[in-house]
Design an enzyme around this catalytic site. Sequence first.
Site, PDB file in Angstrom:
ATOM      1  CD  GLU A  41      -2.791   1.246   2.435  1.00  0.00           C
ATOM      2  OE1 GLU A  41      -3.743   2.048   2.395  1.00  0.00           O
ATOM      3  OE2 GLU A  41      -2.622   0.440   3.368  1.00  0.00           O
ATOM      4  CB  CYS A 248      -7.263   3.350   4.084  1.00  0.00           C
ATOM      5  SG  CYS A 248      -7.772   2.613   5.663  1.00  0.00           S
ATOM      6  CG  ASN A 371      -9.137  -2.125   3.367  1.00  0.00           C
ATOM      7  OD1 ASN A 371      -8.371  -3.023   3.699  1.00  0.00           O
ATOM      8  ND2 ASN A 371      -9.083  -0.916   3.912  1.00  0.00           N
ATOM      9  CD  GLU A 372      -8.763  -1.925   8.157  1.00  0.00           C
ATOM     10  OE1 GLU A 372      -8.984  -0.720   8.346  1.00  0.00           O
ATOM     11  OE2 GLU A 372      -7.735  -2.492   8.538  1.00  0.00           O
TER      12      GLU A 372
END
Length: 790
Positions: A41, A248, A371-372
């Site tokens: 990331e 994120c 994602n999350e």
Amino acid sequence: MGIETGSATEGDSSLTPTSIVVDAGAPGRPISRDLWGIFFEDINYSADGGLYGELVQNRSFDYSARDRPEWHALTGWSVRAEPADSGEVTLRTEDPVAPQSPHYAVLRTSVPAGSVALVNEGFDGINVAEGGSYRFSVYARSFSDAPAALRVELADEDGELIADLGFPSVSGQWESYEGVLTVDRSCGAARLVLTVDASAEVGVEVGVDFVSLFPTDTFAGERNGLRRDLAEAIAELKPRFVRFPGGCVAHGLGLQNMYRWKDTIGELPSRRQNFNIWGYHQSMGIGYFEYFRFCERIGAKPLPVLAAGVCCQNTEGGPQAIPDDEMDDYVQEVLDLVEFANGPVDSLWGARRAELGHPEPFGLEYLAIGNEDKVNAVFRNRFERIYQAVRGKHPELTLIGTAGPSPFGDDYEQGWSFARDLAVDLVDEHSYKSPKWFFENLDRFDAYDRGGPGVYLGEYGSKGNTMLNALAEAAYMMGMERNGDIVRLASYAPLLAKVDRTQWVPDLIYFDNERVLPSLNYYVQQMHATAVGDHSLPVTVTGGPQFTRPPQREASVSVRAADADVAFTGLRLNGSEPLSAAVDAETTSFRFPVGTEDEDYTITLQACQTRGDEGFAVAFGDVDGPDHFEWSFGTWKNRFLSLYYRADGDLDEAVEPIPFSVETDRLYDLEIRVLGRGRRITCLLDGVVVHDVTSPDPIEERFSATAVRDSDTGTVHVKIVNATDRAVRTSLAITGVTGATGASRTTLTAPPGAGAAFEPAPAVPVGSRCDLSEPVSVEPYSFTILSLPA
């Protein structure tokens, strides 16, 4: 970054006797061949200024306040005119090289024989090596009738020339100009100088954009390539897959920040750049094509993560969803990525891939959605629409869902329930926890439902870079491997972090412009990935050393605030006389002179914050020791209320954080009730219970052993973690294997507190041979792998 060869002392009779029995004749439990991977990331300057080989910062003049409030289109650049008033640099947006990158710089000389220059210092300096070659390129055009020329120089910190080249004639249309600079001496902080000289009679105007400098010695020699030493360090992890681009970053802060794969392919000027969720800029120089190529180069499978139609829940105002009438287009965008990766050359996106130089498919097998994410109704709607479309058209893909940011709590439970309802193949779990939690949860996956989705442990890490952290991760990975039929993929996070440019600690590999600094955690990952098997074997451990965490001593109270002014009044511990304290920018913490030896106690106090955004915390328990509790208000940019357990110096959530923001000048009544020195903690805010946590006496398994078999070679790898201070004399018996009396041995060992962020690992794996007919010694605080040939 490989394994050193050395010797190990065996058979010391003073060591603690332990028996390890491995049943190598058993069928074993299957393990995914793709279990160990990596997660890339763009955080901590991992891409621009890191893995991406570009040496010029803000090459396209597109930095802005969206990236950081103080940034602008000339951030990273300075202007130099000779004589001082002979020229200027302005910015324009009319008729740019590409509309996706609208800004460009114009160098204007205003007097005859004057000059004006743009100077770029790169990302904390430009590191060049003696004899090295560096490919320079720029888009340029002249706005003058008079002849215009460009000079390009690399200069050292004192302005002395290191290398130069020139372009004597710049045309009146945007064109690309290119040349190679060969450096005559090394410099760790060189500057790139781009100069326009006026003619003897009149000044000139020259526009420049996409000013670029790459080493010719990139990874695999590619033009838009990767920094070689960093790419090689990643390749040496032997990853079976690479997750990209987030995290994120994938779903972004707001819909306009969402990572859209089509914006990242093609010619560099046509890529839509964006602000980075972690507070800097993404040039998109490493886009999806470069990502797929890198996976191919290192023999790893790609695992793209796409937004599930919603942006990050940490967006101001909460997560936002792609509008309903735009969802069909977004779903098609996801399907187009699969076609770009796998489609034939006569398909629309397969043809685009071929145009970029790769007619063969990339062989995409995995695709993650989300994602999350906050698992609410709108997320479920958007996820299911994407999931059903991809599942219907591409049943051959392994699809991965999400279960929030923690290994427990609301989103975890709801994410798993939703994944089971849809029969998703794998669920992405995240576990950023303390070593204590990992050692307590080595058997976490033993009880998982074998009839439901499998697990992708997409992000995990033990909150530090010490040897104890590395051993906790090694043991937890052994627990994953032992349950390889349910845990099918795993990747530590984050992967990379640049020294002095880091938003998240810990990380696997630290680096600066000249050095690569692998951590102890890195070597644990490498050891596991180079000793793989396709079946885990039954292992019985008898007599291993036991670990007992020392009980908390006298309970006391302290308060702190990182960047706030807070008044604490009326503190009482079990009815003591009331005490008060204040913390501010100068006095960031205060230890109250009060304590109790009682196992059960109650703390009451009031708190009022008068300045600051980051909130405050109340610590209680053995606050003078490494293990205690902290009740934190306004964590993560004043967004959450959290109850932490601090173990071995590392903070860890005792319960899922609650959304909460500290209000300035408001008086809060706090009450903390503790039973059994922390077996039960109840926290009341303004008389309302917000946390009520009961903890049993967990067992920290600090000594453990597992074994795997590689069916292709017949090799058996026995893995042993000893995270205690006692050396162990191990009697190792491996049934079902005949004639194996010797094994190769790899050991990583260091004191438990050795190792830190931004520093090179204090130890590396050491290789040796050992005789299995004799007891094997296992050092304190060590990770050992014994490999037996077929």
